[in-house]
Design a protein around this motif. Structure first.
Motif, PDB file in Angstrom:
ATOM      1  N   GLU A 197      28.968 -47.020 -20.821  1.00 51.47           N
ATOM      2  CA  GLU A 197      27.610 -46.524 -21.016  1.00 51.47           C
ATOM      3  C   GLU A 197      26.591 -47.652 -20.966  1.00 51.47           C
ATOM      4  O   GLU A 197      26.791 -48.718 -21.575  1.00 51.47           O
ATOM      5  CB  GLU A 197      27.495 -45.774 -22.351  1.00 51.47           C
ATOM      6  N   SER A 198      25.499 -47.389 -20.272  1.00 50.55           N
ATOM      7  CA  SER A 198      24.391 -48.335 -20.210  1.00 50.55           C
ATOM      8  C   SER A 198      23.472 -48.118 -21.404  1.00 50.55           C
ATOM      9  O   SER A 198      23.599 -47.125 -22.138  1.00 50.55           O
ATOM     10  CB  SER A 198      23.601 -48.128 -18.917  1.00 50.55           C
ATOM     11  N   ARG A 199      22.542 -49.027 -21.572  1.00 49.11           N
ATOM     12  CA  ARG A 199      21.543 -48.880 -22.639  1.00 49.11           C
ATOM     13  C   ARG A 199      20.778 -47.569 -22.481  1.00 49.11           C
ATOM     14  O   ARG A 199      20.543 -46.853 -23.455  1.00 49.11           O
ATOM     15  CB  ARG A 199      20.582 -50.080 -22.580  1.00 49.11           C
ATOM     16  N   GLU A 200      20.434 -47.231 -21.252  1.00 45.48           N
ATOM     17  CA  GLU A 200      19.684 -46.001 -21.014  1.00 45.48           C
ATOM     18  C   GLU A 200      20.533 -44.769 -21.298  1.00 45.48           C
ATOM     19  O   GLU A 200      20.021 -43.753 -21.784  1.00 45.48           O
ATOM     20  CB  GLU A 200      19.165 -45.962 -19.569  1.00 45.48           C
ATOM     21  N   ASP A 201      21.831 -44.836 -21.028  1.00 45.07           N
ATOM     22  CA  ASP A 201      22.724 -43.725 -21.367  1.00 45.07           C
ATOM     23  C   ASP A 201      22.687 -43.450 -22.865  1.00 45.07           C
ATOM     24  O   ASP A 201      22.623 -42.293 -23.304  1.00 45.07           O
ATOM     25  CB  ASP A 201      24.163 -44.052 -20.960  1.00 45.07           C
ATOM     26  N   LEU A 203      20.323 -44.307 -25.023  1.00 42.56           N
ATOM     27  CA  LEU A 203      19.007 -43.807 -25.399  1.00 42.56           C
ATOM     28  C   LEU A 203      18.845 -42.344 -25.005  1.00 42.56           C
ATOM     29  O   LEU A 203      18.189 -41.571 -25.709  1.00 42.56           O
ATOM     30  CB  LEU A 203      17.908 -44.661 -24.750  1.00 42.56           C
ATOM     31  N   ASP A 204      19.459 -41.951 -23.876  1.00 46.20           N
ATOM     32  CA  ASP A 204      19.404 -40.546 -23.458  1.00 46.20           C
ATOM     33  C   ASP A 204      20.038 -39.639 -24.502  1.00 46.20           C
ATOM     34  O   ASP A 204      19.542 -38.536 -24.771  1.00 46.20           O
ATOM     35  CB  ASP A 204      20.132 -40.362 -22.123  1.00 46.20           C
ATOM     36  N   ARG A 207      17.600 -39.474 -27.377  1.00 46.31           N
ATOM     37  CA  ARG A 207      16.415 -38.733 -26.930  1.00 46.31           C
ATOM     38  C   ARG A 207      16.701 -37.230 -26.941  1.00 46.31           C
ATOM     39  O   ARG A 207      15.874 -36.419 -27.399  1.00 46.31           O
ATOM     40  CB  ARG A 207      16.024 -39.204 -25.531  1.00 46.31           C
ATOM     41  N   LEU A 252      18.539 -52.188 -30.009  1.00 40.12           N
ATOM     42  CA  LEU A 252      18.799 -50.844 -29.502  1.00 40.12           C
ATOM     43  C   LEU A 252      18.578 -49.794 -30.589  1.00 40.12           C
ATOM     44  O   LEU A 252      18.002 -48.734 -30.328  1.00 40.12           O
ATOM     45  CB  LEU A 252      20.233 -50.761 -28.975  1.00 40.12           C
ATOM     46  N   GLU A 255      15.001 -48.949 -30.928  1.00 37.76           N
ATOM     47  CA  GLU A 255      14.571 -48.087 -29.825  1.00 37.76           C
ATOM     48  C   GLU A 255      15.030 -46.650 -30.054  1.00 37.76           C
ATOM     49  O   GLU A 255      14.298 -45.696 -29.763  1.00 37.76           O
ATOM     50  CB  GLU A 255      15.127 -48.616 -28.500  1.00 37.76           C
ATOM     51  N   CYS A 256      16.218 -46.486 -30.577  1.00 36.20           N
ATOM     52  CA  CYS A 256      16.725 -45.145 -30.888  1.00 36.20           C
ATOM     53  C   CYS A 256      15.860 -44.465 -31.945  1.00 36.20           C
ATOM     54  O   CYS A 256      15.511 -43.277 -31.819  1.00 36.20           O
ATOM     55  CB  CYS A 256      18.161 -45.233 -31.388  1.00 36.20           C
TER      56      CYS A 256
END
Length: 304
Positions: A197-201, A203-204, A207, A252, A255-256
């Motif tokens: 998993e990437s950072r954006e994964d 965060l998705d 989100r 991270l 950001e979450c």
């Protein structure tokens, strides 16, 4: 940025600190008994994520509770009389709505009826709450608050298959809506740093949870721990996949938190498995340092 921590939420609602008692219900998991699989989720150790639970027979729940109390007695303030101390009964290990409904109903009713238990918290899987179990939870919730903790970990089904979760995200979504419609409090577990998993994964996933309707009650965020006895431990030994540093993880998490409604109770921002089982990352054991770093970053952060 301000967040609503579990400690603050409990003090606001109950006027005092509540302590969690880690207990066992005697359940196993469909991902272990052969129904879905035999090894569990790849990150799960032999203890079913309940290494801190008391190893007393589930049939003797009063002894379990008393043993759990003794474990945390040193944390309790001396100025609080024993008869004023209140607790959360937390059934964490394995899948605590999996098994005979009558047996579980008897067990949970006995626990929730105790004067010293304020909240019943049940960890489970969304694919293990059928109509019968939902009715049980709804009935218990009329006695005292019941928290249902769902181990989602990620919304990405490709990752879910990789970690052998055993159900799709659509199953979670349907279960979540049914639990909320029944008036239950729902807390969702998320693991950050799952392989692939990437950072954006990541965060998705958060989100998605932040945008749920009805609104999510609470969330637990945790760095992926590689524990001895898990399938993930073998994978890690074979290829030593990279893991986040403390700095990367705390960035991270902030950001979450930005993606969640302010009313969402933050039950956990970090966690550490038993030192004797933890293979990686070792920095999670320095919980005080991790929490200090998180608090400092949250203080200077703004919501979008």
């Amino acid at each position: 940025m301000t967040i609503l921590t579990l400690s603050d939420f409990l003090k606001q609602k109950y006027g005092q600190k509540l302590y969690k008692l880690s207990l066992e219900s005697g359940c196993t998991c469909p991902n272990r008994d052969g129904t879905l699989g035999t090894g569990g989720c790849t990150f799960c150790s032999a203890g079913g994520s309940g290494e801190f639970a008391e190893r007393v027979s589930p049939d003797d729940i009063d002894s379990q509770i008393e043993a759990a109390k003794q474990r945390i007695i040193k944390k309790l303030p001396a100025d609080v009389p024993p008869d004023k101390r209140k607790f959360i009964a937390y059934f964490q290990s394995y899948t605590n709505t999996y098994g005979d409904t009558d047996r579980l109903t008897d067990l949970y009713e006995k626990v929730i009826s105790r004067d010293d238990i304020v909240i019943l918290s049940i960890g489970t899987r969304p694919d293990c709450i059928d109509d019968e179990k939902l009715e049980m939870l709804e009935r218990l919730n009329r006695i005292k608050p019941v928290w249902v903790e769902l181990g989602l970990q990620t919304i990405h089904d490709e990752t879910a298959e990789r970690i052998h979760r055993g159900y799709s995200t659509s199953v979670f979504e349907e279960c979540y809506k049914r639990l909320k419609a029944a008036g239950l409090t729902v807390i969702v577990h998320v693991i950050l740093g799952l392989p692939g998993e990437s950072r954006e994964d990541m965060l998705d996933t958060v989100r998605y949870l932040g945008e749920l309707s009805p609104r999510l009650d609470g969330i637990k965020l945790q760095m992926l721990n590689v524990l001895e006895g898990s399938q993930l431990a073998e994978e890690y030994r074979e290829r030593h996949f990279s893991q986040m540093s403390m700095e990367e993880y705390t960035d991270l998490v902030v950001e979450c938190l930005r993606l969640l409604p302010e009313q969402t109770v933050i039950h956990r921002m970090t966690g550490d498995g038993p030192r004797k089982l933890l293979i990686s990352p070792k920095w999670v054991t320095d919980k005080k340092r991790v929490m200090n770093m998180l608090r400092n970053k949250i203080l200077t952060a703004d919501r979008p």
